[in-house]
Design an enzyme around this catalytic site. Structure first.
Site: not given
Ligand SMILES: NC(=O)c1ccc[n+]([C@@H]2O[C@H](COP(=O)([O-])OP(=O)(O)OC[C@H]3O[C@@H](n4cnc5c(N)ncnc54)[C@H](O)[C@@H]3O)[C@@H](O)[C@H]2O)c1
Length: 342
Positions: A230, A217
């Site tokens: 985070y 991130s």
């Molecule tokens: N959304 C953002 O703005 C953003 C920005 C930068 C980085 N990220 C990173 O991108 C990645 C995905 O984020 P997103 O926003 O798509 O998330 P999201 O919440 O849309 O999806 C996350 C998925 O992970 C699964 N999950 C959660 N805990 C779990 C576990 N213990 N074991 C297996 N699966 C699990 C959930 O069921 C879900 O399907 C993350 O690592 C997040 O930190 C997100």
């Protein structure tokens, strides 16, 4: 891990010209095997084109060449947390390039639906596997199931991640620990089991390279106000990425992180009930904001290129990492200029 999961990756790279463009599927049913062989004699099968091989005491392996012509045809990829969000988009992208994709998530229904949709759209086999990345036996089982089904592992995308924001006064140890377990500790577990299979493959074919990719991130590159659980987990992820990269380079395993900006169109932000836009509006986090759109505009205005990060932006970085044969241990920002490397 079952012994069969250590044999399948060897057979995959012993077959034919050794490029790994085959699936090797484990079966306990040894009938109709073309040959029966002891595990210690596997090397003698170099260049084999048998369709079914029985390995004494381990079971049988059905081998089928992959004739796809896409850039990732025959490659096997696992994406954690791919039932939705970035993970879903990444899994779909890898499948569109020809890879067999394993959709791993603790949301079983979501994973099944995602795997079905990706398979239908891209005409490539996919597999949904329940996995809680915080549990060692679950991660080990994920890698084992993948290998017994497809025969190996080339790309592991450590994407599952969660956010629990809050100030020092608000944050509980329970919430803090949960974030560290999912975002940081689980990355160690995933790298541990993924690299075991990649090392076996590399031993058979020293010319092939593999990828472990962490979806980090922009909060892994600079601090995040009242979001330290985070940011801390993501800063730690970069330390792991660099250290894994050093350890695994001799085995041809590249380890890199991608650091996306806010995915404003994704469910984490845009969900009409639980999304961050709604939560931040209710919490009054954005001064003067009266609607969800006001909150969105506030976050868009922080980005020099004027919009949130999208899955396709992240997938371009993934494509670069996989294509690149001379880079490892990097943290690649995909933030529209919001965070710049120093
Ligand atoms: N959304 C953002 O703005 C953003 C920005 C930068 C980085 N990220 C990173 O991108 C990645 C995905 O984020 P997103 O926003 O798509 O998330 P999201 O919440 O849309 O999806 C996350 C998925 O992970 C699964 N999950 C959660 N805990 C779990 C576990 N213990 N074991 C297996 N699966 C699990 C959930 O069921 C879900 O399907 C993350 O690592 C997040 O930190 C997100």
């Amino acid at each position: 891990m079952k012994n069969a999961a250590k044999i399948a990756p060897k057979l995959r790279f012993l077959y034919g010209n050794g490029d790994g463009k085959v699936t090797v599927r484990y079966t306990p049913d040894t009938e109709d095997s073309a040959i029966t062989i002891a595990e210690e004699d596997l090397q003698t099968l170099k260049g084999l084109t048998f369709k079914k091989v029985c390995v004494k005491g381990a079971g049988a392996f059905v081998i089928a060449p992959c004739d796809g012509e896409k850039p990732l045809s025959g490659k096997v990829a696992i994406v954690t947390g791919s039932a939705q969000g970035f993970g879903f988009g990444i899994a779909d992208y890898l499948a569109s390039k020809g890879a067999y994709v394993v959709v791993a998530d603790m949301n079983s229904d979501g994973a099944r639906n995602a795997a079905e949709a990706i398979c239908k759209k891209n005409s490539v086999e996919t597999l949904a596997v329940f996995c809680d990345v915080t549990k060692e036996e679950s991660v080990e089982g994920l890698v084992e199931t993948t290998v017994l089904r497809f025969g190996g592992l080339d790309i592991f995308v450590n994407n599952a991640g969660i956010v629990r924001a809050g100030s020092l006064d608000e944050m509980t140890l329970k919430a803090f620990t949960l974030v560290e377990n999912v975002n940081y500790n689980a990355y160690f577990l995933c790298a541990k089991y993924a690299s075991q299979i990649m090392k076996i493959q590399r031993e058979v074919n020293p010319d092939i390279m593999f990828d472990i990719i962490e979806i980090n991130s922009k909060s892994g590159l600079e601090g995040s106000n009242k979001n330290f659980a985070y940011a801390g987990s993501k800063f730690g992820g970069i330390g792991l990425t660099q250290s894994f990269a050093l350890e695994l380079a001799p085995y041809g395993i590249k380890v890199n992180a991608i650091c996306p900006g806010n995915f404003l169109d994704g469910p984490l932000w845009s969900d009409p009930e639980k999304g961050l836009f709604v939560l931040y509006l209710k919490a009054g986090k954005v001064p003067g904001a009266k609607t969800v759109d006001d909150v969105r505009r506030y976050y868009e205005a922080k980005v020099p290129l004027g919009r949130g990060c999208r899955t396709e932006d992240v997938c371009l970085a993934i494509s670069y990492i996989i294509d690149q044969k001379y880079e490892t241990g990097q943290a690649i920002p995909v933030t529209g200029g919001q965070v710049m490397l120093k």
